[in-house]
Design a protein around this motif. Structure first.
Motif, short mmCIF file in Angstrom:
data_model
loop_
_atom_site.label_atom_id
_atom_site.label_comp_id
_atom_site.label_asym_id
_atom_site.label_seq_id
_atom_site.Cartn_x
_atom_site.Cartn_y
_atom_site.Cartn_z
N ASP A 55 -34.89 -30.41 -49.11
CA ASP A 55 -35.71 -29.31 -48.61
C ASP A 55 -34.81 -28.11 -48.39
OD1 ASP A 55 -38.30 -30.63 -48.06
OD2 ASP A 55 -36.99 -31.91 -46.84
N GLN A 89 -33.08 -20.43 -45.62
CA GLN A 89 -33.34 -20.33 -47.07
C GLN A 89 -34.84 -20.16 -47.31
OE1 GLN A 89 -31.56 -24.09 -48.04
NE2 GLN A 89 -29.49 -23.25 -48.28
N ALA A 105 -21.75 -21.95 -42.97
CA ALA A 105 -22.14 -23.30 -43.41
C ALA A 105 -23.63 -23.59 -43.27
CB ALA A 105 -21.34 -24.37 -42.66
N LYS A 107 -25.82 -20.11 -47.06
CA LYS A 107 -25.97 -18.76 -47.61
C LYS A 107 -25.77 -18.75 -49.13
CE LYS A 107 -23.04 -16.61 -44.75
NZ LYS A 107 -22.82 -17.49 -43.60
N THR A 108 -24.85 -19.58 -49.59
CA THR A 108 -24.58 -19.57 -51.03
C THR A 108 -25.82 -19.91 -51.83
OG1 THR A 108 -22.38 -20.34 -50.46
CG2 THR A 108 -22.96 -20.40 -52.77
#
Ligand code: ADP
Length: 812
Positions: free
Chosen positions: A23, A28, A49, A52-53
């Motif tokens: 999920d 996000q 952590a 974000k990437t």
């Protein structure tokens, strides 16, 4: 869930699921709702952590699926390769990735074929200046760690670069990733972006202060960690984490300290904690790792690091070689190294989570401040955010250390309960605007004073300030400086003032030089030529202007080194062809002749000093006793300086002159083949620093060579002297080894050994007895073969070459 992720290349949703992304994390999810998959601009200000990437990846992949092209801007060079490796897993889904770092290419034309390009902001800036054709094709740009616009030395580049990209591509989707800062809304406002702001973390983070016999956490809980008499708090906390098993293993720790020296001594001490707690299998693997560490370079740093690594502990700072850093980071992620002592640079990017983060030092020496200064809340929060490894730890723990109750109170108020500071633009400062105003005009973003101010109105500075007059005033004084030095032409006609870059102004912009560095170098070279009596006697405007406005940009953080992760100097013009012709024309007899008969000769030291006093070279600070030492050297070698030495009574200028002399001496030692270790010791720097200085000097001398050919008043001999000095620093060798050291895979040490064995030139390599070559290369057959091949030998094979004979040859 797959329905939420429409618009991505085929198979990406499944691939994510296979990676364990069942999920989306709440931030996000919020980003998707805000339209990140549909090309909406977005600022995501969420903790370290928390994924974000993936937000960035969703933006880029959906943009590519729509036929677009994405750019991912990283703050450090070291991160560029890490991100590229991460994005390369999308190649299975037809997405191509390219990274543009360092100085391999001038306009990065090949990148036009890539879907995703990763680069530092300096590199992007230089690509724009050099007219990279694909810049116009971008449809999505990601700015990682955008809160660094606050950084005085590097923030303005990011700010101006984003403004330029957005100006070129009006519909550009801009995704900015930020730590949680005090004013993310202002950043969103600046970028016309939606804001996703969240404190959510995938794993709970508890922050506490250790004092006496317990950690006192922010949620009111306590953990008993008694410290025995004579024992150090840090050691006790590292031991406690290791002795507490979760998932069958003890927890690793990351210890933040305030200097490189402290990182090294802390790692040594903590090895006494980690060493006895290793299994025999771990001990074996660490011994192998230590050998790899030793293999990276032949220095004390390498040796010290290997000693600690053998016992499960390591240090990490910007003075380490890149290979060292990645070995340590990987082994820490693999839970083999149990404890890393690091300077705050580690907190800024690299993904190295630990169960426990210990912030040992919360103050750092600050020269400008004149003492120990508390770190920013943002910095401390980023360090703390490294605590907790999702899937491995039940929660992360970040611990600050207090030695008394008052300090504990202070730490809670100052850091635990406090919000991070707001980000503030640093653009309205002369050193920043000097370079960006010239580049903005030279690359055609503005052609009048009004147009320039309008362009600058698209920056964060303009969004934030109430005082529009200040930016205008600094811009005017910078325009004046650029005009006086011959980089810009101003033409006042009617109500408008038009601006255009001169030929040399264009060159300076493309070379990515601070205009003040260019002025200083042109001035110094002209001065040398005028003294030699060769040059036309002209009193060019450059002379007075360059020396009349002496100032330096101050590095924001002693831990950051250009050329070591932050900087992306661009190659000079026509580089590929030059390298080849160089070698041919660089025979040493010619070189000696050239220097012998021009009376006030231009020496390497003079040139190294010249480039070391430009604002593009980070200073080496003078330590106690240095003032006397370098004052003495200064008078001894006065004749070699290019340009006038300031008087001892001009305090600041003289001090800067000495600091530049210290750097110049370091470079001279390097070019005289002094051992890396000796240099490190003599100047109190790490091997990474030497690399940084050498790379920067090489880049500046290359730029000086280009400039010298472009301006009046600098003769051909001077250009040759610059080239020789540059090549000596590039290879780290004396004149006589230049030819040999230019052969790939040879390097300074091997060149010396070959030379001593009678193999003195590239041509000799093609003819020499293979046994002798092998002996000089200490019996390394593969290396010998590669070197012979690069020297152009027809049959480089070492098959059947006698190892004993080569060993005895090596002994001589
Ligand atoms: P940040 O950039 O915010 O510091 P990262 O993007 O590096 O954080 O994410 C940290 C870790 O979380 C990575 O290992 C990543 O694979 C993982 N991750 C990200 N999103 C999810 C998700 N939705 N579900 C599971 N794991 C995730």
């Amino acid at each position: 869930q797959p329905t939420a992720l429409s618009g991505l290349p085929a198979g990406v949703g499944e691939a994510l699921e296979a990676e364990g992304v069942a999920d989306l994390y709440p931030p996000q999810e919020a980003a998707v709702e805000a339209g990140v998959l549909d090309g909406e601009s977005l600022v995501a200000a969420v903790p370290t952590a928390s994924g974000k990437t993936l937000i960035a990846e969703l933006a880029m992949l959906s943009a590519i699926e729509r036929g677009g092209k994405a750019l991912y801007i990283v703050p450090l060079r070291a991160l560029a390769s890490e991100k590229k490796a991460e994005f390369e897993r999308w190649e299975d889904h037809g997405v191509t990735v390219g990274v543009s770092t360092g100085n391999y290419d001038s306009d990065g034309e090949w990148l036009a074929t890539r879907d995703v390009i990763v680069a530092t902001s300096e590199k992007v800036d230089s690509l724009i200046r050099n007219g990279a054709p694909w810049i116009d094709d971008l449809t999505c740009v990601v700015s990682d760690e955008v809160h660094l616009v606050d950084d005085a030395s590097r923030g303005p580049t990011l700010e101006v670069t984003l403004a330029k990209l957005r100006k070129v591509n009006p519909g550009l989707q801009t995704v900015a990733l930020s730590a949680t800062v005090g004013n993310a809304d202002v950043i969103a406002d600046w970028l016309d972006a939606e804001l996703v702001e969240s404190e959510w973390r995938p794993i709970d983070l508890r922050i506490g202060v250790h004092f006496g016999n317990a950690i006192n956490f922010d949620d009111g809980s306590q953990r008993e960690v008694p410290v025995d008499r004579g024992e150090e708090q840090t050691a006790r906390l590292v031991a406690d984490a290791l002795d507490t098993e979760e998932d069958g293993q003890g927890g690793s720790s990351l210890v933040f300290v305030n200097s490189r020296r402290n990182a090294e001594s802390s790692a040594r001490k903590l090895a006494d904690v980690t060493g006895p707690r290793l299994t025999s299998d771990e001990r074996d693997r660490l011994r192998e790792l230590a050998e790899e560490v030793r293999g990276v370079s032949d220095t004390d740093t390498s040796e010290d690091l290997a000693d600690a690594v053998e016992r499960g502990s390591a240090f990490h700072h910007a003075g380490l070689a890149a290979e060292h850093r990645s070995l340590i980071e990987d082994a820490f992620r693999d839970r083999l190294i149990k404890c890393v002592s690091a300077t705050p640079t580690l907190a800024a990017g690299v993904n190295t989570p630990a169960r426990r983060v210990i912030v040992r030092d919360w103050r750092r020496y600050d020269g400008e401040f004149g003492g120990m200064k508390p770190l920013d809340v943002l910095e401390i929060h980023q360090m703390c955010g490294r605590a907790g490894r999702p899937g491995l730890d039940p929660y992360g723990e970040a611990v600050l250390l207090a030695s008394d109750a008052d300090t504990m109170e202070e730490l809670f108020d100052r850091y635990v309960w406090a919000d991070a500071e707001p980000v503030r633009s640093k653009l309205a400062a002369e050193p920043a605007l000097r370079t960006h105003v010239l580049a903005t005009v030279a690359s055609g973003f503005a052609s009048t004073r009004g147009g320039l101010l309008e362009f600058l109105d698209n920056t964060l500075y303009a969004t934030q300030t109430d005082d529009a007059g200040r930016l205008e005033a600094v811009t005017d004084s910078v325009l004046e400086y650029l005009a006086v030095n011959g980089f810009l032409e101003r033409d006042r006609e009617g109500g408008t003032e038009s601006l255009s870059a001169t030929g040399i102004g264009h060159t300076v912009s493309r070379l990515y030089l601070d205009p003040m560095s260019a002025a200083e170098m042109i001035d110094g070279l002209r001065d040398a030529c005028a003294v030699a009596g060769d040059a036309a006697a002209g009193d060019a405007g450059v002379d007075d202007a360059a020396s009349g406005k002496y100032e330096r940009s101050v590095p924001g953080d002693g831990d950051e080194e250009p050329g070591f992760g932050t900087y992306s100097p661009v190659e000079g013009n026509g580089d590929g062809t030059e390298a080849a012709s160089d070698r041919a024309g660089d025979d040493s007899a010619d070189a000696d002749a050239a220097t012998a008969d021009s009376p006030p000769e231009i020496t390497p030291l003079g040139l190294y000093h010249l480039v070391s006093r430009t604002p593009d070279m980070y200073e080496l600070y003078l330590k106690s006793g240095d003032r006397e030492t370098y004052t003495e050297i200064c008078y001894e070698r006065e004749a070699e300086f290019l340009g006038d030495m300031p008087s001892e009574y001009e305090d600041v200028r003289f001090e800067d002159w000495l600091a530049a002399l210290k750097t110049a001496r370091l470079l001279e030692d390097w070019a005289d083949e002094v051992d890396e270790d000796r240099i490190a010791e003599r100047y109190g720097v790490g091997p990474g620093d030497i690399r940084g200085k050498v790379d920067t000097a090489e880049w500046l001398l290359r730029a000086a060579e280009t400039l010298a050919a472009d301006v009046d008043g600098v003769d051909g001999d001077a250009v040759l002297a610059v080239r020789r000095a540059r090549k000596r620093v590039e290879y780290g060798v004396r004149e006589q080894l230049l030819d040999l050291a230019g052969v790939r895979n040879v390097g300074r040490k091997r060149a010396r050994r070959l030379y001593e064995a009678g193999v003195e030139t590239r041509a000799d390599l093609r003819e020499a007895d293979k046994g002798v070559v092998l002996g000089a290369l200490r019996g390394r057959e593969r290396t010998a073969e590669r070197i012979l091949e690069h020297a152009g030998r027809e049959d480089p094979s070492m098959d059947g070459i006698d190892a004993d004979r080569s060993a005895s040859a090596a002994a001589t």
